[in-house]
Design a protein around this motif. Structure first.
Motif, PDB file in Angstrom:
ATOM      1  N   GLN A   1      45.490  37.834  41.914  1.00  0.00           N
ATOM      2  CA  GLN A   1      44.893  37.162  43.067  1.00  0.00           C
ATOM      3  C   GLN A   1      45.387  37.819  44.342  1.00  0.00           C
ATOM      4  O   GLN A   1      46.428  38.454  44.355  1.00  0.00           O
ATOM      5  CB  GLN A   1      45.260  35.681  43.071  1.00  0.00           C
ATOM      6  CG  GLN A   1      46.758  35.390  43.044  1.00  0.00           C
ATOM      7  CD  GLN A   1      47.058  33.938  42.766  1.00  0.00           C
ATOM      8  OE1 GLN A   1      46.819  33.109  43.626  1.00  0.00           O
ATOM      9  NE2 GLN A   1      47.562  33.635  41.588  1.00  0.00           N
ATOM     10  N   GLY A   2      44.632  37.649  45.402  1.00  0.00           N
ATOM     11  CA  GLY A   2      45.068  38.205  46.670  1.00  0.00           C
ATOM     12  C   GLY A   2      44.013  38.100  47.744  1.00  0.00           C
ATOM     13  O   GLY A   2      42.910  37.606  47.522  1.00  0.00           O
ATOM     14  N   THR A   3      44.395  38.575  48.915  1.00  0.00           N
ATOM     15  CA  THR A   3      43.527  38.573  50.089  1.00  0.00           C
ATOM     16  C   THR A   3      43.344  40.000  50.585  1.00  0.00           C
ATOM     17  O   THR A   3      44.048  40.908  50.161  1.00  0.00           O
ATOM     18  CB  THR A   3      44.129  37.732  51.240  1.00  0.00           C
ATOM     19  OG1 THR A   3      45.382  38.316  51.632  1.00  0.00           O
ATOM     20  CG2 THR A   3      44.347  36.291  50.828  1.00  0.00           C
TER      21      THR A   3
ATOM     22  N   GLU B   1      43.663  46.712  41.324  1.00  0.00           N
ATOM     23  CA  GLU B   1      44.937  46.998  41.975  1.00  0.00           C
ATOM     24  C   GLU B   1      46.118  46.483  41.150  1.00  0.00           C
ATOM     25  O   GLU B   1      47.102  47.190  40.949  1.00  0.00           O
ATOM     26  CB  GLU B   1      44.914  46.330  43.350  1.00  0.00           C
ATOM     27  CG  GLU B   1      46.128  46.551  44.208  1.00  0.00           C
ATOM     28  CD  GLU B   1      45.966  45.819  45.525  1.00  0.00           C
ATOM     29  OE1 GLU B   1      46.590  44.755  45.685  1.00  0.00           O
ATOM     30  OE2 GLU B   1      45.201  46.304  46.379  1.00  0.00           O
ATOM     31  N   GLU B   2      46.046  45.246  40.685  1.00  0.00           N
ATOM     32  CA  GLU B   2      47.189  44.604  40.037  1.00  0.00           C
ATOM     33  C   GLU B   2      47.289  44.880  38.545  1.00  0.00           C
ATOM     34  O   GLU B   2      48.396  44.874  37.996  1.00  0.00           O
ATOM     35  CB  GLU B   2      47.150  43.097  40.288  1.00  0.00           C
ATOM     36  CG  GLU B   2      47.336  42.761  41.754  1.00  0.00           C
ATOM     37  CD  GLU B   2      47.427  41.277  42.044  1.00  0.00           C
ATOM     38  OE1 GLU B   2      47.435  40.468  41.082  1.00  0.00           O
ATOM     39  OE2 GLU B   2      47.503  40.914  43.231  1.00  0.00           O
ATOM     40  N   THR B   3      46.149  45.107  37.861  1.00  0.00           N
ATOM     41  CA  THR B   3      46.187  45.279  36.407  1.00  0.00           C
ATOM     42  C   THR B   3      45.645  46.618  35.925  1.00  0.00           C
ATOM     43  O   THR B   3      45.862  46.988  34.780  1.00  0.00           O
ATOM     44  CB  THR B   3      45.354  44.177  35.707  1.00  0.00           C
ATOM     45  OG1 THR B   3      43.973  44.367  36.038  1.00  0.00           O
ATOM     46  CG2 THR B   3      45.831  42.787  36.097  1.00  0.00           C
ATOM     47  N   GLY B   4      44.881  47.306  36.769  1.00  0.00           N
ATOM     48  CA  GLY B   4      44.210  48.527  36.345  1.00  0.00           C
ATOM     49  C   GLY B   4      42.915  48.253  35.605  1.00  0.00           C
ATOM     50  O   GLY B   4      42.232  49.178  35.187  1.00  0.00           O
TER      51      GLY B   4
ATOM     52  N   GLU C   1      43.250  52.805  36.206  1.00  0.00           N
ATOM     53  CA  GLU C   1      44.545  53.085  36.830  1.00  0.00           C
ATOM     54  C   GLU C   1      44.989  51.922  37.708  1.00  0.00           C
ATOM     55  O   GLU C   1      44.224  51.405  38.518  1.00  0.00           O
ATOM     56  CB  GLU C   1      44.412  54.352  37.682  1.00  0.00           C
ATOM     57  CG  GLU C   1      45.694  54.760  38.368  1.00  0.00           C
ATOM     58  CD  GLU C   1      45.495  55.950  39.289  1.00  0.00           C
ATOM     59  OE1 GLU C   1      46.321  56.126  40.189  1.00  0.00           O
ATOM     60  OE2 GLU C   1      44.500  56.687  39.109  1.00  0.00           O
ATOM     61  N   VAL C   2      46.252  51.507  37.544  1.00  0.00           N
ATOM     62  CA  VAL C   2      46.850  50.473  38.393  1.00  0.00           C
ATOM     63  C   VAL C   2      47.082  51.071  39.769  1.00  0.00           C
ATOM     64  O   VAL C   2      47.548  52.202  39.894  1.00  0.00           O
ATOM     65  CB  VAL C   2      48.190  49.976  37.782  1.00  0.00           C
ATOM     66  CG1 VAL C   2      48.888  49.017  38.719  1.00  0.00           C
ATOM     67  CG2 VAL C   2      47.950  49.345  36.429  1.00  0.00           C
ATOM     68  N   ARG C   3      46.764  50.304  40.823  1.00  0.00           N
ATOM     69  CA  ARG C   3      46.930  50.781  42.206  1.00  0.00           C
ATOM     70  C   ARG C   3      47.596  49.704  43.053  1.00  0.00           C
ATOM     71  O   ARG C   3      47.019  49.209  44.012  1.00  0.00           O
ATOM     72  CB  ARG C   3      45.573  51.130  42.803  1.00  0.00           C
ATOM     73  CG  ARG C   3      44.871  52.247  42.102  1.00  0.00           C
ATOM     74  CD  ARG C   3      43.545  52.518  42.747  1.00  0.00           C
ATOM     75  NE  ARG C   3      42.879  53.623  42.064  1.00  0.00           N
ATOM     76  CZ  ARG C   3      41.647  53.962  42.286  1.00  0.00           C
ATOM     77  NH1 ARG C   3      40.916  53.310  43.161  1.00  0.00           N
ATOM     78  NH2 ARG C   3      41.113  54.967  41.636  1.00  0.00           N
TER      79      ARG C   3
ATOM     80  N   GLU D   1      54.008  45.007  45.799  1.00  0.00           N
ATOM     81  CA  GLU D   1      53.827  44.609  44.404  1.00  0.00           C
ATOM     82  C   GLU D   1      54.534  45.551  43.431  1.00  0.00           C
ATOM     83  O   GLU D   1      54.258  45.525  42.230  1.00  0.00           O
ATOM     84  CB  GLU D   1      52.329  44.574  44.079  1.00  0.00           C
ATOM     85  CG  GLU D   1      51.566  43.573  44.910  1.00  0.00           C
ATOM     86  CD  GLU D   1      50.057  43.712  44.807  1.00  0.00           C
ATOM     87  OE1 GLU D   1      49.382  42.698  45.016  1.00  0.00           O
ATOM     88  OE2 GLU D   1      49.558  44.827  44.543  1.00  0.00           O
ATOM     89  N   GLN D   2      55.485  46.336  43.909  1.00  0.00           N
ATOM     90  CA  GLN D   2      56.100  47.345  43.065  1.00  0.00           C
ATOM     91  C   GLN D   2      56.872  46.772  41.887  1.00  0.00           C
ATOM     92  O   GLN D   2      57.059  47.446  40.880  1.00  0.00           O
ATOM     93  CB  GLN D   2      56.974  48.278  43.893  1.00  0.00           C
ATOM     94  CG  GLN D   2      58.113  47.595  44.633  1.00  0.00           C
ATOM     95  CD  GLN D   2      58.824  48.546  45.549  1.00  0.00           C
ATOM     96  OE1 GLN D   2      59.394  49.529  45.078  1.00  0.00           O
ATOM     97  NE2 GLN D   2      58.796  48.271  46.835  1.00  0.00           N
TER      98      GLN D   2
END
Length: 177
Positions: A70-72, A91-94, A129-131, A136-137
């Motif tokens: 989730q995110g904004t 971004e979070e899971t790829g 690819e995860v980005r 979020e590192q």
């Protein structure tokens, strides 16, 4: 209730806080502190009977938490919810969703925040690819069978209210057929 005045008391790239002077129905005055954040997207990635979750450290509660991606949008921007959902999922899971279905809306904390969210069911998933963003590192992703996910909620391992509410939306959707 009627807003009489408003002043911004704090701002950063993710939120603003304002204080509103109000007049109640009986004529008495009051104030509201309101956290303004852009609309968020929450994604329920479902692959057969498996749910994809992310875990990260949540500074305000001082603990790592499992939740749905989730995110904004960055810098308080608004973007179409479906576009935001696809971006957050990748971004979070790829993961890339072959199908993204809007299954409902949520108000984050309507007693103190104007933020609203859209919940999307992501299916026909493909790995990409995860980005992750710099913040979020420390995030990690994992898959859970639905029965395990439900056990984690019952045992207090998953406490993210948006994720639990999103799962309820999924169950209602499935029940309606």
């Amino acid at each position: 209730m009627e807003r009489i005045d408003s002043r911004e008391v704090y701002r950063n790239p993710w939120m603003t806080v304002r204080e509103d002077g109000i007049r109640r129905k009986d004529g008495s005055a009051g104030i509201y502190g309101v956290v303004d954040k852009p609309t968020y997207a929450l994604i329920v990635p479902l692959d057969g009977d498996r749910l994809h979750l992310v875990e990260q450290y949540r500074y305000p509660v001082g603990a790592r938490r499992w939740e749905f991606p989730q995110g904004t949008a960055p810098d308080l921007a608004e973007m179409p919810a479906a576009e935001l959902a696809a971006r957050e999922l990748r971004e979070e899971t790829g993961l890339l969703a072959g199908e993204m279905t809007d299954i409902g809306g949520l108000d984050l904390a309507p007693g103190m925040s104007s933020q609203r969210g859209r919940v999307f069911l992501a299916t026909a998933l493909e790995r990409g690819e995860v980005r992750r963003e710099h913040e979020e590192q420390d995030m990690r992703a994992a898959e859970f069978e639905r029965v395990e996910f439900e056990r984690m909620i019952a045992d207090g391992e998953i406490t993210d209210s948006q994720s639990i509410a999103a799962y309820a939306l999924l169950l209602l959707r499935e029940r309606r057929g």
